[in-house]
Design an enzyme around this catalytic site. Structure first.
Site, PDB file in Angstrom:
ATOM      1  N   ASP A  59      -8.346  10.703 -40.332  1.00 49.38           N
ATOM      2  CA  ASP A  59      -8.207  11.264 -38.891  1.00 49.38           C
ATOM      3  C   ASP A  59      -7.318  10.391 -38.007  1.00 49.38           C
ATOM      4  O   ASP A  59      -8.101   9.297 -37.510  1.00 49.38           O
ATOM      5  CB  ASP A  59      -9.427  11.730 -38.390  1.00 49.38           C
ATOM      6  CG  ASP A  59      -9.427  12.932 -37.452  1.00 49.38           C
ATOM      7  OD1 ASP A  59      -8.211  12.612 -36.582  1.00 49.38           O
ATOM      8  OD2 ASP A  59     -10.364  13.975 -36.988  1.00 49.38           O
TER       9      ASP A  59
ATOM     10  N   ASP B 265      -3.394  14.507 -32.321  1.00 48.71           N
ATOM     11  CA  ASP B 265      -4.818  14.191 -33.145  1.00 48.71           C
ATOM     12  C   ASP B 265      -4.342  15.004 -34.276  1.00 48.71           C
ATOM     13  O   ASP B 265      -4.191  16.316 -34.309  1.00 48.71           O
ATOM     14  CB  ASP B 265      -5.882  14.944 -32.334  1.00 48.71           C
ATOM     15  CG  ASP B 265      -7.111  14.658 -33.044  1.00 48.71           C
ATOM     16  OD1 ASP B 265      -7.196  14.203 -34.195  1.00 48.71           O
ATOM     17  OD2 ASP B 265      -8.128  15.330 -32.462  1.00 48.71           O
TER      18      ASP B 265
ATOM     19  N   HIS C 228     -10.600  21.583 -30.319  1.00 43.16           N
ATOM     20  CA  HIS C 228     -10.620  21.345 -29.218  1.00 43.16           C
ATOM     21  C   HIS C 228      -9.321  21.450 -28.170  1.00 43.16           C
ATOM     22  O   HIS C 228      -8.095  20.893 -28.767  1.00 43.16           O
ATOM     23  CB  HIS C 228     -11.321  20.004 -28.874  1.00 43.16           C
ATOM     24  CG  HIS C 228     -10.565  19.006 -29.635  1.00 43.16           C
ATOM     25  ND1 HIS C 228      -9.631  18.061 -28.994  1.00 43.16           N
ATOM     26  CD2 HIS C 228     -10.776  18.597 -31.148  1.00 43.16           C
ATOM     27  CE1 HIS C 228      -9.328  17.190 -30.287  1.00 43.16           C
ATOM     28  NE2 HIS C 228      -9.841  17.643 -31.080  1.00 43.16           N
TER      29      HIS C 228
ATOM     30  N   HIS D  99     -11.398  15.557 -25.986  1.00 41.15           N
ATOM     31  CA  HIS D  99     -12.166  16.890 -25.727  1.00 41.15           C
ATOM     32  C   HIS D  99     -12.146  17.359 -24.487  1.00 41.15           C
ATOM     33  O   HIS D  99     -13.012  16.811 -23.850  1.00 41.15           O
ATOM     34  CB  HIS D  99     -13.395  16.918 -26.566  1.00 41.15           C
ATOM     35  CG  HIS D  99     -13.444  16.705 -28.268  1.00 41.15           C
ATOM     36  ND1 HIS D  99     -14.003  17.681 -28.977  1.00 41.15           N
ATOM     37  CD2 HIS D  99     -12.890  15.651 -28.970  1.00 41.15           C
ATOM     38  CE1 HIS D  99     -13.825  17.233 -30.264  1.00 41.15           C
ATOM     39  NE2 HIS D  99     -13.359  16.076 -30.126  1.00 41.15           N
TER      40      HIS D  99
ATOM     41  N   GLU E 223      -8.715  22.145 -36.056  1.00 45.56           N
ATOM     42  CA  GLU E 223      -9.125  21.419 -37.318  1.00 45.56           C
ATOM     43  C   GLU E 223     -10.507  22.083 -38.126  1.00 45.56           C
ATOM     44  O   GLU E 223     -11.414  21.676 -37.760  1.00 45.56           O
ATOM     45  CB  GLU E 223      -9.494  20.077 -36.857  1.00 45.56           C
ATOM     46  CG  GLU E 223     -10.597  19.807 -35.504  1.00 45.56           C
ATOM     47  CD  GLU E 223     -10.986  18.481 -35.265  1.00 45.56           C
ATOM     48  OE1 GLU E 223     -11.132  17.478 -36.016  1.00 45.56           O
ATOM     49  OE2 GLU E 223     -10.776  18.204 -33.974  1.00 45.56           O
TER      50      GLU E 223
ATOM     51  N   GLU F  42      -5.981  18.849 -39.950  1.00 47.91           N
ATOM     52  CA  GLU F  42      -5.983  19.016 -38.718  1.00 47.91           C
ATOM     53  C   GLU F  42      -4.370  18.991 -37.962  1.00 47.91           C
ATOM     54  O   GLU F  42      -3.921  17.943 -38.249  1.00 47.91           O
ATOM     55  CB  GLU F  42      -6.630  18.097 -37.538  1.00 47.91           C
ATOM     56  CG  GLU F  42      -6.767  18.039 -36.251  1.00 47.91           C
ATOM     57  CD  GLU F  42      -7.682  17.137 -35.423  1.00 47.91           C
ATOM     58  OE1 GLU F  42      -8.052  16.116 -36.272  1.00 47.91           O
ATOM     59  OE2 GLU F  42      -7.953  17.270 -34.337  1.00 47.91           O
TER      60      GLU F  42
END
Ligand code: MN
Ligand code: MN
Length: 300
Positions: free
Chosen positions: A87, A98, A158, A166, A191, A286
């Site tokens: 990640d 992200d 998020h 977040h 995600e 994600e």
């Protein structure tokens, strides 16, 4: 609602860097490889491409769902037959992309990994300005169940904000009663986390903590702790960091004590690793997307 052009360009560039790094890591990760090499390579690639890490590269193995990065001098390796989540986060001027993939060395878990990818595909196809998080969560959950797997109900996507990973909305991967509406111009990380059908479908916090974040100032007696906190705030602001990034910030013989004092005094917070509650393997996929009136733009 739309983003100012310069902000949009920063998100798009951060997204392109994150995508390229993710693709390069997919080829880089091997069984037997030191985890710290994966983390350091990810963070080096981000820098070479002109970005900054928005958080330490996470390398989470099998039942560890998220929030593991190599501590200093980590000796762990990628185990054979493992399911490896990588990640990565990139930011440009605080604007964050992200993204994550799961690399599968366990032939018995290819369906699990494929299911996480399918669930992410469903989410991308389902998103548009005005959809409720509840409708999106239902679509993600249905896809996961249709493939014979189980969603992790207490890990969510998020909304991202400037220097904030977040913020605002959470994006659940299951159906829920009280959804909020996702709006045009919002940047969202989606995600899905997926486990096998006899998993618990939720994660618990483990004891290990390898990722940290600045919280507040406090008067500190140890001058090295004070200097270290200034360094952290200046370098990472409100973004997460790894202990191994702090080497060189204060003289080595004072680093560990200064760092421990910042944790004790609660100037820093830490993120425990998340572990599947029945110890079953977890896969994740994600993307970060920009919400448009009639769909979404995948930034990563
Ligand atoms: Mn992520
Ligand atoms: Mn995320």
């Amino acid at each position: 609602m739309s983003l100012p052009n310069d902000v949009l360009r920063k998100y798009q560039t951060a997204g392109k860097i994150a995508r390229e790094v993710r693709q390069e890591l997919k080829r880089f990760v091997r069984e037997g490889q030191p985890l710290i090499d994966v983390c350091k390579n990810a963070e080096k690639l981000i820098g070479e491409k002109g970005g900054k890490p928005a958080f330490p590269c996470n390398v989470s193995i099998d039942e560890v769902a998220a929030h593991f990065t190599s501590p200093p001098n980590d000796k762990q390796i990628v185990p054979s037959n493992s399911v490896v989540k990588v990640d990565v986060g990139v930011h440009l001027d605080g604007y964050i992309a992200d993204t994550a993939i799961t690399i599968c060395f366990n032939p018995a878990q290819t369906n699990l990994v494929r299911t996480a990818e399918k669930a992410l595909e469903t989410a991308v196809k389902t998103l548009y300005a005005g959809i409720s998080t509840s409708k999106l969560g239902t679509a993600i959950e249905n896809t996961i169940k249709a493939h014979g797997c189980k969603p992790i109900s207490n890990l969510t996507g998020h909304q991202v904000g400037r220097y904030l990973i977040h913020t605002g909305k959470s994006i659940p991967n299951v159906s829920h009663l009280f959804g909020s509406k996702i709006k045009g111009g919002e940047v969202i990380a989606v995600e899905p986390f997926v486990t096998v059908v006899n998993g618990a479908g939720k994660v618990i916090e483990g004891d290990q903590k390898t990722i940290f974040r600045f919280v507040k100032h406090k008067s500190l007696r140890n001058p090295y702790a004070k200097r270290l906190l200034q360094h952290i705030e200046r370098s990472y602001r409100t973004l997460p960091f790894a202990e191994r990034w702090l080497v060189g910030a204060v003289p080595q013989q004072h680093l560990s004590e200064a760092f421990q004092e910042l944790l004790r005094s609660k100037c820093l917070t830490s993120y425990p690793v998340f572990i599947e509650a029945h110890g079953k393997p977890v896969a994740q996929a994600e993307h970060t997307v920009l919400i448009l009136e009639d769909g979404c733009e995948v930034l990563t």
